[in-house]
Scaffold this active site. Structure first.
Site, short mmCIF file in Angstrom:
data_model
loop_
_atom_site.label_atom_id
_atom_site.label_comp_id
_atom_site.label_asym_id
_atom_site.label_seq_id
_atom_site.Cartn_x
_atom_site.Cartn_y
_atom_site.Cartn_z
N SER A 85 -4.55 -4.03 2.11
CA SER A 85 -3.77 -4.07 0.75
C SER A 85 -4.17 -3.70 -0.72
CB SER A 85 -2.84 -5.39 0.74
OG SER A 85 -1.64 -5.44 -0.07
N HIS A 188 4.90 -5.04 1.43
CA HIS A 188 4.84 -4.16 2.46
C HIS A 188 5.86 -4.18 3.38
CE1 HIS A 188 0.69 -3.08 1.12
NE2 HIS A 188 0.36 -4.71 1.28
#
Length: 301
Positions: A85, A188
């Site tokens: 991430s 996300h």
């Protein structure tokens, strides 16, 4: 073969930077970067409470700055780099796609944009541990959630609205354990779409370099050879699932023998211990871990 990995948001804990500030020059480095991101990184990494560093606009620059500062201290030359991430920005700087200053400028914009997007709708994330993967994914889809992180080693993170998550927890997949995550939104997932547009504009003036070492993408675990492509993937990844399972599969295929996880280490090496059996792992939590990391470096040379 050594891989260096950088953890994502949620890895931060109160005071995690305090022992590192005893290393000469590290506090000065963080102070200079504090001016760049408009945050007192030293204070946030030492005296701030859990709620303060949970703030997305704080957590993301703090993690990237900490990772880059400790990577400089370590001084390793890995065969592969990857980040989970927001850790992808750390990895991009380690691979030479971005300068540390460019990475920190982008992570400042990323954190602020994602915090703003998260404020539109009450959303969150929950980790699903265990269960058959197909059953877990079906249950996630059945509740309108997104498998935001497919981490491998029996761990999938679902993201969506608080109402969706509450219904999911009331009807969990068979043989699975659910753990709510201390994050500020459903990262996300489609809920982060506004942040994608903001980050693309912020990156428009940056000319990235091509990676100087193998750099893996969260989108599909692929090794990306174009710096421009990697930055585009970074941007799109904000609203798309992280496939850390695919990154670890690529590591295995390429014969990785050792993994060092940058500060605040533990999450990614924990996954590797279950999914990459036989790979030596070191999580950099305090400077006391540097000797073990350097031992791994000498063994992988």
């Amino acid at each position: 073969m050594l891989v260096i990995v950088a953890p994502g948001q949620g890895a931060q804990t109160p005071g995690f930077l305090a022992p590192w500030l005893e290393i000469p020059g590290l506090a000065d480095r963080l102070s200079a970067w504090s001016d760049l991101v408009g945050l007192d990184l030293v204070a946030y990494g030492t005296t701030a409470g859990a709620d303060e560093i949970r703030d997305t606009a704080v957590a993301q620059p703090l993690l990237v700055a900490a990772g880059l500062a400790v990577a400089e201290v370590l001084g390793a030359s890995p065969a592969i780099v990857a980040g989970h991430s927001v850790g992808e920005l750390t990895a991009a700087a380690l691979a030479g796609v971005l300068t540390p200053e460019q990475a920190l400028t982008l992570v400042r914009e990323r954190g602020q944009a994602m915090a703003k997007a998260a404020a539109v709708t009450e959303t969150g994330m929950v980790a699903v541990l265990g269960g058959a993967e197909e059953d877990v994914l079906a249950a996630i889809a059945g509740h309108g959630l997104t498998p935001a992180n497919i981490n491998g080693a029996g761990q999938i993170v679902a993201g969506g609205t608080l109402a969706q998550l509450e219904a999911f927890r009331a009807e969990p997949p068979a043989r699975a354990r659910l753990i709510p995550l201390s994050v500020a939104g459903a990262f996300h997932t489609v809920h982060m779409a506004p942040a994608v547009d903001h980050l693309r504009k912020a990156a428009a003036g940056i000319t990235p370099g091509d990676p100087s070492t193998t750099l893996l993408s969260n989108a599909d675990g692929a090794a990306v050879t174009s710096g421009a492509e990697f930055v585009e993937r970074l941007i799109n990844q904000v609203a798309n699932p992280v496939r850390w399972d695919a990154c670890m599969a690529t590591m295995a295929d390429r014969g990785v023998t050792a993994m060092i996880e940058l500060v605040p280490g533990g999450t990614l090496t924990g996954l590797a211990k279950r999914a990459l059996r036989g790979v030596a792992t070191v999580a950099l939590k305090t400077p006391d871990d540097l000797d073990a990391a350097r031992g791994v470096l000498s063994g992988s040379a």
